[in-house]
Write a protein that holds these residues in place. Structure first.
Motif, PDB file in Angstrom:
ATOM      1  N   ASP A   5       1.049  -1.263  -0.085  1.00 34.93           N
ATOM      2  CA  ASP A   5      -0.289   0.092  -0.217  1.00 34.93           C
ATOM      3  C   ASP A   5       0.985   1.237   0.119  1.00 34.93           C
ATOM      4  O   ASP A   5       0.549   2.264   0.756  1.00 34.93           O
ATOM      5  CB  ASP A   5      -1.103  -0.080   1.149  1.00 34.93           C
ATOM      6  N   ARG A  16      -7.531   2.443  -4.452  1.00 41.29           N
ATOM      7  CA  ARG A  16      -8.306   1.437  -3.899  1.00 41.29           C
ATOM      8  C   ARG A  16      -8.723   0.373  -4.834  1.00 41.29           C
ATOM      9  O   ARG A  16      -8.845  -0.907  -4.805  1.00 41.29           O
ATOM     10  CB  ARG A  16      -9.761   1.767  -3.260  1.00 41.29           C
ATOM     11  N   HIS A  20      -7.755  -3.404  -4.894  1.00 45.84           N
ATOM     12  CA  HIS A  20      -8.834  -4.505  -4.956  1.00 45.84           C
ATOM     13  C   HIS A  20      -8.629  -5.589  -5.967  1.00 45.84           C
ATOM     14  O   HIS A  20      -8.694  -6.704  -5.792  1.00 45.84           O
ATOM     15  CB  HIS A  20     -10.190  -3.956  -5.128  1.00 45.84           C
TER      16      HIS A  20
END
Length: 457
Positions: A5, A16, A20
């Protein structure tokens, strides 16, 4: 650098969506671990690590085996030899390397997998057995090494790249991977890429097809076959390599040679006709976007590096499962950034120092009755494009003698000449003998075969 991240300057919604996608790829693909990175305009803008390597999430410094991504690096070495004048791509391999098989294939055919040579080395399964079983070039091929006539079809050949590695060794007088380290890896800052793994590195696993169970895969030294898939690397190093593939580096290869590597030489393959191959570069047409790079697999590992030159984007995914599917997710990462954060065009600025003779060439021209437009760019190139319908578009590079050379499309390699009358006034353009005039089939224009004297009716 830990890559879990690490987002830099992408928008939260984009970050995001990327997270995902890799989380889904790791979970649904049942991958022990997955490391990923996305570049935009030569800089890493997002990275992530999922799963575990030795009990911890992988980082940008975690090595994975990259399989056939090795081939692109070997191709870079061969193109360096060509650019130095040590070989010609149309040379038969046998001109430079003594070999019982494949000597009649040209170097360009080997690079593009059109040599017709067998797909795999002689048995047993070379990716899982020690390279000592094939100690010399003469030991690479079994029976029927030539499976197709050379130059006819695209037939992927791992032994073909083993021959290219041997060619590099012959002309450089050193092992190919040492040459690679000195001429490519060090200049590009790829200190964590090499022939054998160095900690921290992932172990290769097979995932049971019907149970959540793992089986270790062997990581053998493939010897003579190593140029086909031996190397280990990291997402950080491959991000540097991706930036090089997009923009070039004159210490290794210039942008023009890299553009040549991306030019399709083998026709599209597969049921959807979306794939192709250049010089050590896989090509994939996806959603109107041309992806250039390579996939890779070895027992226990799967890898992909895709670049999109039109978007200035690149994506790298590395995993440690034999059946890992990463090529599709890699394309998804590129598409996600291109869709959610399309490239911002550079500001338009006027050219500095316009040559009046070049400016005179611009404007409307007619190939017969087909209207065309010729535009002058700031870098001195000319862009020819059709107006109001189909036609042959091309860019042209200026040459010292006042002519222009076509860079793409139908006119690639052809010469554009501005033809003038005896008094110096501009008459017409000649592009590979085709005549372009200022008016469509007007009497008095320099149209081969003449114009009907009664004119338009």
């Amino acid at each position: 650098m830990t890559i879990t991240d690490d987002f830099h300057d992408l928008l939260p919604a984009t970050r995001r969506a990327l997270t995902h996608r890799v989380a889904t790829a790791q979970s649904e693909g049942r991958l022990p671990s997955l490391a990923a990175a996305v570049l935009r305009d030569g800089r890493t803008v997002w990275s992530a690590g999922r799963g575990e390597v030795n009990g911890r999430p992988p980082t940008g410094d975690t090595q994975y085996r990259i399989g056939s991504l090795t081939k692109t690096l070997v191709a870079v070495l061969v193109l360096r030899l060509r650019d130095e004048g040590l070989l010609d791509l149309d040379d038969p391999l046998g001109k430079h390397l003594e070999t019982a098989e494949g000597g009649e294939a040209t170097i360009v055919q080997l690079l593009a997998h059109t040599s017709g040579l067998a797909a795999e080395a002689r048995g047993p399964w070379w990716e899982r057995t020690d390279g000592a079983l094939r100690p010399e070039v003469a030991d690479l091929f079994g029976e029927h090494p030539q499976r197709h006539p050379a130059g006819r079809v695209h037939h992927y050949s791992n032994p073909g790249y083993a021959l290219l590695g041997a060619l590099v060794e012959e002309l450089r007088g050193a092992p190919w991977h040492q040459v690679l380290d000195q001429e490519v890896l060090r200049p590009l800052g790829m200190a964590r890429t090499g022939y054998a793994p160095r900690a921290p590195h992932a172990e290769g696993w097979a995932v049971h097809p019907w149970a959540d169970a793992l089986l270790p895969e062997p990581a053998v030294d493939t010897g003579r076959m190593a140029p086909a898939g031996q190397l280990w690397s990291t997402t950080e190093d491959l991000s540097r390599f991706a930036a090089f593939l997009l923009h070039g580096d004159d210490r290794v290869l210039g942008a023009a040679t890299l553009a040549e590597m991306r030019t399709p030489l083998a026709p599209p393959s597969g049921p959807d006709g979306s794939g192709g191959y250049g010089l050590g570069i896989q090509l994939l047409r996806r959603d109107g976007r041309l992806l250039c790079g390579h996939t890779g697999s070895m027992p226990g590992f799967a890898a992909v590096l895709w670049t999109s030159p039109q978007d200035g984007l690149a994506a790298v995914l590395l995993s440690n499962a034999t059946s890992g599917q990463v090529a599709g997710p890699g394309g998804d990462l590129l598409e996600t950034v291109a869709r959610l954060e399309p490239r911002i065009p550079r500001p338009w600025r006027p050219a500095k120092g316009i040559d009046p003779a070049l400016l005179e060439l611009t404007g409307p021209w007619y190939w017969g009755a087909q209207p065309m437009a010729l535009r002058l760019r700031a870098d001195g190139t000319l862009d020819l494009s059709p107006l109001g319908g189909g036609g042959r578009a091309a860019a042209f590079r200026p040459e010292p003698d006042g002519t222009f050379t076509g860079l793409d499309g139908y006119y690639a390699g052809e010469t554009l000449r501005a033809v003038r009358q005896a008094d110096g006034t501009l008459s017409h353009l000649d592009i590979g003998t085709f005549v372009f005039t200022r008016r469509p089939y007007e009497p008095g224009e320099a149209v081969p075969g003449g114009v009907d004297g009664h004119g338009w009716r």
